[in-house]
Motif scaffolding. Structure first.
Motif, PDB file in Angstrom:
ATOM      1  N   PHE A  68       0.844  -1.202   0.000  1.00 25.63           N
ATOM      2  CA  PHE A  68       0.000   0.000   0.000  1.00 25.63           C
ATOM      3  C   PHE A  68       0.876   1.248   0.000  1.00 25.63           C
ATOM      4  O   PHE A  68       1.900   1.309   0.694  1.00 25.63           O
ATOM      5  CB  PHE A  68      -0.900   0.014   1.237  1.00 25.63           C
ATOM      6  CG  PHE A  68      -1.737   1.260   1.366  1.00 25.63           C
ATOM      7  CD1 PHE A  68      -2.793   1.505   0.502  1.00 25.63           C
ATOM      8  CD2 PHE A  68      -1.463   2.193   2.368  1.00 25.63           C
ATOM      9  CE1 PHE A  68      -3.574   2.662   0.628  1.00 25.63           C
ATOM     10  CE2 PHE A  68      -2.225   3.345   2.497  1.00 25.63           C
ATOM     11  CZ  PHE A  68      -3.284   3.571   1.620  1.00 25.63           C
ATOM     12  N   LYS A  92       0.198   5.326   0.555  1.00 28.67           N
ATOM     13  CA  LYS A  92      -0.755   6.372   0.910  1.00 28.67           C
ATOM     14  C   LYS A  92      -0.666   7.533  -0.078  1.00 28.67           C
ATOM     15  O   LYS A  92       0.418   7.885  -0.548  1.00 28.67           O
ATOM     16  CB  LYS A  92      -0.483   6.875   2.330  1.00 28.67           C
ATOM     17  CG  LYS A  92      -1.520   7.846   2.865  1.00 28.67           C
ATOM     18  CD  LYS A  92      -1.199   8.209   4.314  1.00 28.67           C
ATOM     19  CE  LYS A  92      -2.235   9.175   4.875  1.00 28.67           C
ATOM     20  NZ  LYS A  92      -1.927   9.535   6.283  1.00 28.67           N
ATOM     21  N   TYR A 117       5.912   2.417  -1.086  1.00 36.33           N
ATOM     22  CA  TYR A 117       4.985   1.329  -0.790  1.00 36.33           C
ATOM     23  C   TYR A 117       5.477   0.572   0.447  1.00 36.33           C
ATOM     24  O   TYR A 117       6.679   0.359   0.624  1.00 36.33           O
ATOM     25  CB  TYR A 117       4.888   0.351  -1.953  1.00 36.33           C
ATOM     26  CG  TYR A 117       3.960   0.808  -3.059  1.00 36.33           C
ATOM     27  CD1 TYR A 117       2.611   0.476  -3.031  1.00 36.33           C
ATOM     28  CD2 TYR A 117       4.439   1.567  -4.118  1.00 36.33           C
ATOM     29  CE1 TYR A 117       1.747   0.880  -4.046  1.00 36.33           C
ATOM     30  CE2 TYR A 117       3.582   1.977  -5.141  1.00 36.33           C
ATOM     31  CZ  TYR A 117       2.243   1.625  -5.087  1.00 36.33           C
ATOM     32  OH  TYR A 117       1.397   2.039  -6.089  1.00 36.33           O
ATOM     33  N   TRP A 168      -3.139   0.376  -3.960  1.00 33.17           N
ATOM     34  CA  TRP A 168      -2.913  -1.013  -3.571  1.00 33.17           C
ATOM     35  C   TRP A 168      -2.322  -1.799  -4.743  1.00 33.17           C
ATOM     36  O   TRP A 168      -2.711  -1.579  -5.892  1.00 33.17           O
ATOM     37  CB  TRP A 168      -4.220  -1.665  -3.127  1.00 33.17           C
ATOM     38  CG  TRP A 168      -4.770  -1.060  -1.879  1.00 33.17           C
ATOM     39  CD1 TRP A 168      -5.653  -0.012  -1.790  1.00 33.17           C
ATOM     40  CD2 TRP A 168      -4.463  -1.443  -0.531  1.00 33.17           C
ATOM     41  NE1 TRP A 168      -5.914   0.284  -0.481  1.00 33.17           N
ATOM     42  CE2 TRP A 168      -5.198  -0.586   0.325  1.00 33.17           C
ATOM     43  CE3 TRP A 168      -3.656  -2.427   0.042  1.00 33.17           C
ATOM     44  CZ2 TRP A 168      -5.137  -0.684   1.710  1.00 33.17           C
ATOM     45  CZ3 TRP A 168      -3.590  -2.523   1.421  1.00 33.17           C
ATOM     46  CH2 TRP A 168      -4.325  -1.667   2.238  1.00 33.17           C
ATOM     47  N   SER A 217      -1.010  -0.679  -9.899  1.00 38.49           N
ATOM     48  CA  SER A 217      -1.702  -0.350  -8.657  1.00 38.49           C
ATOM     49  C   SER A 217      -3.153   0.043  -8.914  1.00 38.49           C
ATOM     50  O   SER A 217      -3.516   0.498 -10.008  1.00 38.49           O
ATOM     51  CB  SER A 217      -0.985   0.788  -7.928  1.00 38.49           C
ATOM     52  OG  SER A 217      -0.957   1.949  -8.728  1.00 38.49           O
TER      53      SER A 217
END
Length: 244
Positions: free
Chosen positions: A187, A189, A195, A221, A238
């Motif tokens: 992940f 942000k 990541y 993600w 992603s």
């Protein structure tokens, strides 16, 4: 100086490779030295199902009179074999170009570790043969997808992230699910550049991936597969999720 009979210069894979004569294995005549080799600029050779892959193999050697030519063999699992002869472009390097076509040269048994051997001739008739100068990995290409839902998602609610990991088959020229493989869910942000790994999930039937997380912030993600000795690493595109 006596030379061995040159092997075929065609990169013909799938036939049993000819070995160097036992008397010449890792030997030579004069001051010629083989110092090393580089395959595909140090990267694994990754081949899919459709297009041929070309890559260079450079042999590094020395002789006080300079180098003439190199006859280089690549040998791998499943009777994988390729050979090429080239004139040396300098007093220290001899570069070959090899091409592996998945629809002509390869089957799945050939994925894995390959070894580089070479017979180098010098301008003064000195020579050197080394059977295993270096090794490299020949890998089946992989694909990896990511989908996160629902989109958008309410803050602190459950987000489901799915995906599929597949790899190329050189037997039927299709991509098939790669099961029982660890894949990292990562992940990033919104507004950041890094990541982080949230968890690791093993692929199931058909290479399927599925897990749930708590949605706390907007962001991206993705799945990340480290690869294996026979299959290339892959990071999925992603999927951005808006958290409201």
């Amino acid at each position: 100086m006596g030379k061995r009979v040159a092997l075929s210069v065609a990169a013909a894979l799938g036939v049993i490779g000819l070995a160097a004569p036992a008397a010449y294995a890792d030997g030579g005549y004069g001051d010629t030295e083989i110092l090393g080799a580089t395959v595909n600029n140090g990267s694994s050779v990754v081949v899919g199902t459709t297009y041929a892959k070309s890559f260079d193999v450079t042999i590094y050697a020395y002789d006080d009179w300079g180098l003439l030519s190199a006859d280089t063999t690549l040998e791998g699992p499943g009777y994988g074999y390729a050979n090429d002869t080239t004139y040396c472009e300098s007093d220290s390097e001899c570069t070959h170009s090899f091409t592996f076509d998945p629809r002509v040269d390869l089957d799945n048994s050939m994925a894995g570790t390959w070894y580089v051997g070479s017979w180098v001739d010098a301008l003064d008739d000195d020579y050197r043969w080394d059977e295993r100068i270096d090794s490299f990995r020949l890998k089946r290409a992989s694909t990896l997808t990511t989908n996160a839902s629902p989109e958008p998602v309410t803050k602190n609610k459950t987000l489901t992230v799915t995906g599929v990991l597949k790899r190329a088959s050189w037997d039927d020229y299709q991509y098939h699910g790669y099961t029982s493989q660890p894949v990292k869910l990562q992940f990033r942000k919104k507004g950041t550049s890094t990541y982080t790994t949230v968890k690791t999930v093993n692929t199931g039937s058909g290479g399927a991936l599925k897990t749930t997380v708590t949605a706390t912030a907007d962001g991206y993600w993705r799945w990340n597969f480290a690869g294996t000795t026979t299959t290339s690493a892959k990071t999925s595109t992603s999927d951005y999720v808006d958290v409201r």
